[in-house]
Design an enzyme around this catalytic site. Structure first.
Site, mmCIF file in Angstrom:
data_model
loop_
_atom_site.group_PDB
_atom_site.id
_atom_site.type_symbol
_atom_site.label_atom_id
_atom_site.label_comp_id
_atom_site.label_asym_id
_atom_site.label_seq_id
_atom_site.Cartn_x
_atom_site.Cartn_y
_atom_site.Cartn_z
ATOM 1 N N LYS A 184 1.276 0.095 15.001
ATOM 2 C CA LYS A 184 2.688 0.043 15.376
ATOM 3 C C LYS A 184 3.113 -1.181 16.200
ATOM 4 O O LYS A 184 4.306 -1.497 16.274
ATOM 5 C CB LYS A 184 3.053 1.299 16.196
ATOM 6 C CG LYS A 184 3.121 2.543 15.382
ATOM 7 C CD LYS A 184 4.422 2.636 14.612
ATOM 8 C CE LYS A 184 4.340 3.518 13.411
ATOM 9 N NZ LYS A 184 4.177 2.860 12.133
ATOM 10 N N TYR B 230 3.962 6.668 10.028
ATOM 11 C CA TYR B 230 3.118 5.516 9.677
ATOM 12 C C TYR B 230 3.937 4.452 8.953
ATOM 13 O O TYR B 230 3.820 3.260 9.246
ATOM 14 C CB TYR B 230 1.941 5.975 8.806
ATOM 15 C CG TYR B 230 0.852 4.927 8.683
ATOM 16 C CD1 TYR B 230 -0.239 4.934 9.546
ATOM 17 C CD2 TYR B 230 0.917 3.919 7.723
ATOM 18 C CE1 TYR B 230 -1.241 3.963 9.457
ATOM 19 C CE2 TYR B 230 -0.066 2.946 7.614
ATOM 20 C CZ TYR B 230 -1.139 2.984 8.482
ATOM 21 O OH TYR B 230 -2.114 2.016 8.394
ATOM 22 N N TYR C 226 -9.232 5.620 7.449
ATOM 23 C CA TYR C 226 -9.361 6.019 8.853
ATOM 24 C C TYR C 226 -10.392 7.145 8.888
ATOM 25 O O TYR C 226 -10.178 8.187 8.269
ATOM 26 C CB TYR C 226 -8.021 6.526 9.399
ATOM 27 C CG TYR C 226 -6.966 5.446 9.596
ATOM 28 C CD1 TYR C 226 -6.222 4.951 8.527
ATOM 29 C CD2 TYR C 226 -6.719 4.929 10.863
ATOM 30 C CE1 TYR C 226 -5.264 3.965 8.721
ATOM 31 C CE2 TYR C 226 -5.752 3.945 11.074
ATOM 32 C CZ TYR C 226 -5.024 3.468 9.999
ATOM 33 O OH TYR C 226 -4.076 2.493 10.187
ATOM 34 N N HIS D 118 0.845 -1.198 0.000
ATOM 35 C CA HIS D 118 0.000 0.000 0.000
ATOM 36 C C HIS D 118 0.875 1.240 0.000
ATOM 37 O O HIS D 118 1.896 1.288 0.681
ATOM 38 C CB HIS D 118 -0.907 0.004 1.235
ATOM 39 C CG HIS D 118 -2.148 -0.809 1.054
ATOM 40 N ND1 HIS D 118 -3.298 -0.590 1.775
ATOM 41 C CD2 HIS D 118 -2.421 -1.827 0.214
ATOM 42 C CE1 HIS D 118 -4.230 -1.456 1.382
ATOM 43 N NE2 HIS D 118 -3.727 -2.223 0.443
ATOM 44 N N PRO E 213 -4.046 0.406 18.774
ATOM 45 C CA PRO E 213 -3.763 -0.044 17.408
ATOM 46 C C PRO E 213 -3.944 1.004 16.305
ATOM 47 O O PRO E 213 -3.635 0.720 15.147
ATOM 48 C CB PRO E 213 -4.730 -1.220 17.207
ATOM 49 C CG PRO E 213 -5.794 -1.039 18.226
ATOM 50 C CD PRO E 213 -5.200 -0.290 19.364
HETATM 51 P P1 RFL Z 1 2.216 -11.488 21.365
HETATM 52 O O1 RFL Z 1 1.828 -11.572 19.959
HETATM 53 O O2 RFL Z 1 1.173 -11.137 22.372
HETATM 54 O O3 RFL Z 1 2.902 -12.870 21.748
HETATM 55 C C1 RFL Z 1 3.194 -13.205 23.094
HETATM 56 C C2 RFL Z 1 3.209 -14.717 23.173
HETATM 57 O O4 RFL Z 1 3.637 -15.118 24.487
HETATM 58 C C3 RFL Z 1 2.803 -16.182 24.926
HETATM 59 N N1 RFL Z 1 2.856 -16.191 26.398
HETATM 60 C C4 RFL Z 1 3.504 -17.152 27.109
HETATM 61 N N2 RFL Z 1 4.192 -18.232 26.721
HETATM 62 C C5 RFL Z 1 4.726 -19.032 27.689
HETATM 63 N N3 RFL Z 1 4.578 -18.768 29.038
HETATM 64 C C6 RFL Z 1 3.895 -17.686 29.461
HETATM 65 N N4 RFL Z 1 3.769 -17.433 30.745
HETATM 66 C C7 RFL Z 1 3.326 -16.813 28.477
HETATM 67 N N5 RFL Z 1 2.588 -15.668 28.531
HETATM 68 C C8 RFL Z 1 2.322 -15.309 27.270
HETATM 69 C C9 RFL Z 1 1.433 -15.816 24.365
HETATM 70 O O5 RFL Z 1 0.577 -16.940 24.293
HETATM 71 C C10 RFL Z 1 1.819 -15.295 22.995
HETATM 72 O O6 RFL Z 1 1.856 -16.310 22.016
HETATM 73 O O7 RFL Z 1 3.418 -10.438 21.572
HETATM 74 P P2 RFL Z 1 4.582 -9.945 20.567
HETATM 75 O O8 RFL Z 1 5.297 -11.108 19.960
HETATM 76 O O9 RFL Z 1 5.339 -8.939 21.334
HETATM 77 O O10 RFL Z 1 3.821 -9.239 19.360
HETATM 78 C C11 RFL Z 1 3.112 -8.055 19.567
HETATM 79 C C12 RFL Z 1 1.927 -7.977 18.615
HETATM 80 O O11 RFL Z 1 1.169 -9.168 18.729
HETATM 81 C C13 RFL Z 1 1.040 -6.765 18.897
HETATM 82 O O12 RFL Z 1 1.812 -5.643 19.234
HETATM 83 C C14 RFL Z 1 0.176 -6.383 17.678
HETATM 84 O O13 RFL Z 1 -0.767 -7.374 17.406
HETATM 85 C C15 RFL Z 1 -0.519 -5.061 17.899
HETATM 86 N N6 RFL Z 1 -1.431 -4.689 16.790
HETATM 87 C C16 RFL Z 1 -0.949 -4.155 15.613
HETATM 88 N N7 RFL Z 1 0.364 -3.972 15.444
HETATM 89 C C17 RFL Z 1 0.840 -3.517 14.249
HETATM 90 O O14 RFL Z 1 2.059 -3.352 14.114
HETATM 91 N N8 RFL Z 1 0.031 -3.230 13.173
HETATM 92 C C18 RFL Z 1 -1.302 -3.384 13.268
HETATM 93 O O15 RFL Z 1 -1.992 -3.165 12.270
HETATM 94 C C19 RFL Z 1 -1.851 -3.825 14.526
HETATM 95 N N9 RFL Z 1 -3.159 -4.019 14.655
HETATM 96 C C20 RFL Z 1 -2.789 -4.936 16.910
HETATM 97 C C21 RFL Z 1 -3.634 -4.580 15.812
HETATM 98 C C22 RFL Z 1 -3.331 -5.495 18.055
HETATM 99 C C23 RFL Z 1 -4.671 -5.713 18.120
HETATM 100 N N10 RFL Z 1 -5.159 -6.283 19.311
HETATM 101 C C24 RFL Z 1 -5.805 -7.515 19.373
HETATM 102 C C25 RFL Z 1 -4.748 -5.704 20.574
HETATM 103 C C26 RFL Z 1 -4.982 -4.803 15.873
HETATM 104 C C27 RFL Z 1 -5.504 -5.361 17.025
HETATM 105 C C28 RFL Z 1 -6.974 -5.551 17.013
HETATM 106 C C1 PHB Z 2 -5.616 -4.286 10.610
HETATM 107 O O1 PHB Z 2 -5.610 -4.504 9.385
HETATM 108 O O2 PHB Z 2 -5.950 -5.147 11.433
HETATM 109 C C2 PHB Z 2 -5.231 -2.937 11.117
HETATM 110 C C3 PHB Z 2 -4.792 -1.982 10.214
HETATM 111 C C4 PHB Z 2 -4.445 -0.721 10.682
HETATM 112 C C5 PHB Z 2 -4.542 -0.430 12.019
HETATM 113 C C6 PHB Z 2 -4.953 -1.396 12.916
HETATM 114 C C7 PHB Z 2 -5.316 -2.663 12.457
HETATM 115 O O3 PHB Z 2 -4.214 0.822 12.448
#
Ligand code: RFL
Ligand code: PHB
Length: 394
Positions: free
Chosen positions: A299, A387, A201, A72, A295
């Protein structure tokens, strides 16, 4: 069991770190509480910054991303019932982002780890990290009902927001900064073709909405909802009607989303949090274990990737030269980028959402700020640079 680097958590941070270390010939073991199916299907992020894309490619994990991901080159901002485009390449010197879901990044990295890398143990709950100040920190974990230990040269806590590794840093040595927001997101996945080419957005009097995608036939959509909302209160037609109302513009009154079956629906709270420092002795924190962003700026996953890229370099330098210099600067190096992303995520969140307590004056300030972004090249470039992601430190 003994290894060089004990990694807690098989999210993007833990899996990418294991891959980078494997490529450099450094042994690691990854311990993950959940099972493989759960980890591979957790719906989360969708946007990869340029630096994350480059790092996945360089790590040999970019093949399917390059085939199936969607590059994108901008986003749309809708406010005041008008739509505007922010063009990334012309504002940032050819940088862009890739739409490729976190679920897919995780699947790719798990497959590589199981085929080529060191042990990755699912269903393994870490209960404690001990001896952070010693030369051989130890991870205690439960596997198949038995308590076991993993002795390591280094432990990396990649265990996310609810993890245990943070507690290896004594409370007297750690500071946590946080903020919660007075709204949540209702996120859905739908079997409906996105009718838009780029992410939208939307700021509206009814609240924030975001249109994203997973493929040419699957849409990912978000609506601002009050904290504590039960997703069951939102039946499918209500969601589609509300999305259409929030994305509506005066210039294209017929514009509507394509509707289709909603296959997943969840409410997500919005938080900002940073724990400093990201290291204590031989225990390092990376990704959501150390910091959370709302989110809106896309980031979280990208910060997680940046942390482990910096940490892998430091561990590789330590292995090759015996120098701990990069390990010693790890926390400060990451935190500079983390705080920039914290600010950007806060800015995007507070500029685009309707705080239930906000005055009409504050709404006018939001609109004025958005107007500035779409009329000033400098303001647009500031958004686009943040971004698409700031370059990684060298
Ligand atoms: P994770 O992915 O939470 O992984 C942590 C892992 O540790 C395990 N765990 C354990 N394992 C063993 N023993 C324990 N005691 C443990 N406790 C926990 C868990 O089961 C898990 O598998 O962390 P990590 O690797 O730091 O990754 C971070 C990302 O997952 C997170 O920052 C993003 O998903 C945030 N986020 C977004 N980030 C972006 O860069 N771009 C996006 O578009 C974006 N959209 C989002 C998002 C997060 C969202 N939610 C659900 C909060 C959209 C959403 C809706
Ligand atoms: C997504 O595609 O899940 C998404 C994209 C942009 C955001 C957050 C989530 O800022």
């Amino acid at each position: 069991m003994r290894t060089t680097v004990g990694i807690i958590g098989a999210g993007p941070a833990g899996l990418l770190l294991a891959r980078l270390l494997h490529n450099a010939g450094i042994a690691s073991v990854v311990l993950e509480r959940r099972n493989r199916t759960y980890v591979e299907h957790r719906q989360r992020a969708g946007i990869l910054e340029q630096a994350t894309v480059d790092a996945l490619r360089a790590a040999g994990a970019g093949e399917r991303m390059d085939r199936e991901g969607m590059p994108h080159h901008g986003i749309e901002l809708r406010f005041g019932r008008r739509t505007h485009r922010v063009d990334f390449p012309s504002l940032t010197g050819a940088r862009g982002v890739m739409v490729y879901a976190q679920t897919e990044v995780v699947k790719d990295l798990i497959a590589l780890q199981l085929a080529e890398g060191g042990p990755l143990l699912f269903g393994t709950e870490v209960t404690a990290v001990e001896g952070a100040d010693s030369d051989s920190p130890t991870i205690r974990y439960l596997h198949e009902g038995r308590e076991q230990t993993l002795a390591c040269d280094f432990v990396v806590g990649c265990d996310g927001f609810h993890g245990v590794s943070r507690h290896a840093v004594p409370t007297s040595a750690r500071t946590t900064y946080e903020r919660s927001y007075p709204y949540s997101w209702l996120g859905i996945l739908a079997e409906a073709a996105p009718v838009y080419e780029e992410l939208i957005y939307a700021h509206s009097a009814r609240g924030f909405a975001l249109a994203s995608m997973r493929s040419a036939s699957v849409s990912r959509l978000y609506l601002q909802v009050p904290n504590g909302t039960d997703p069951e209160e939102w039946h499918d037609e209500r969601i589609w009607d509300e999305l259409d109302a929030r994305f509506a513009t005066d210039t294209d009154p017929g514009w509507k989303l394509e509707r289709g079956p909603v296959t997943s629906k969840a409410v997500l709270p919005m938080r900002s949090r940073v724990t400093e420092p990201m290291r204590h002795g031989r225990v390092f924190l990376a990704g959501d274990a150390a910091h959370i962003v709302p989110p809106t700026g896309a980031k979280g996953l990208n910060l997680a990737a940046a942390d482990v890229i910096v940490l892998a370099r430091a561990l590789i330098a330590w292995r090759r030269t015996g120098s701990a210099e990069l390990l010693d600067t790890y926390s400060d190096t990451c935190l500079r980028r983390v705080w920039r992303a914290e600010h950007f995520s806060y800015f995007m969140t507070t500029t685009l959402h309707a705080d239930p307590a906000q005055s009409a004056f504050e709404t006018r300030l939001q609109l004025s700020q958005l107007e500035r972004v779409v009329t000033s090249r400098h303001a647009a470039a500031e958004l686009a640079e943040n971004y698409t992601g700031l370059p990684l430190p060298h």
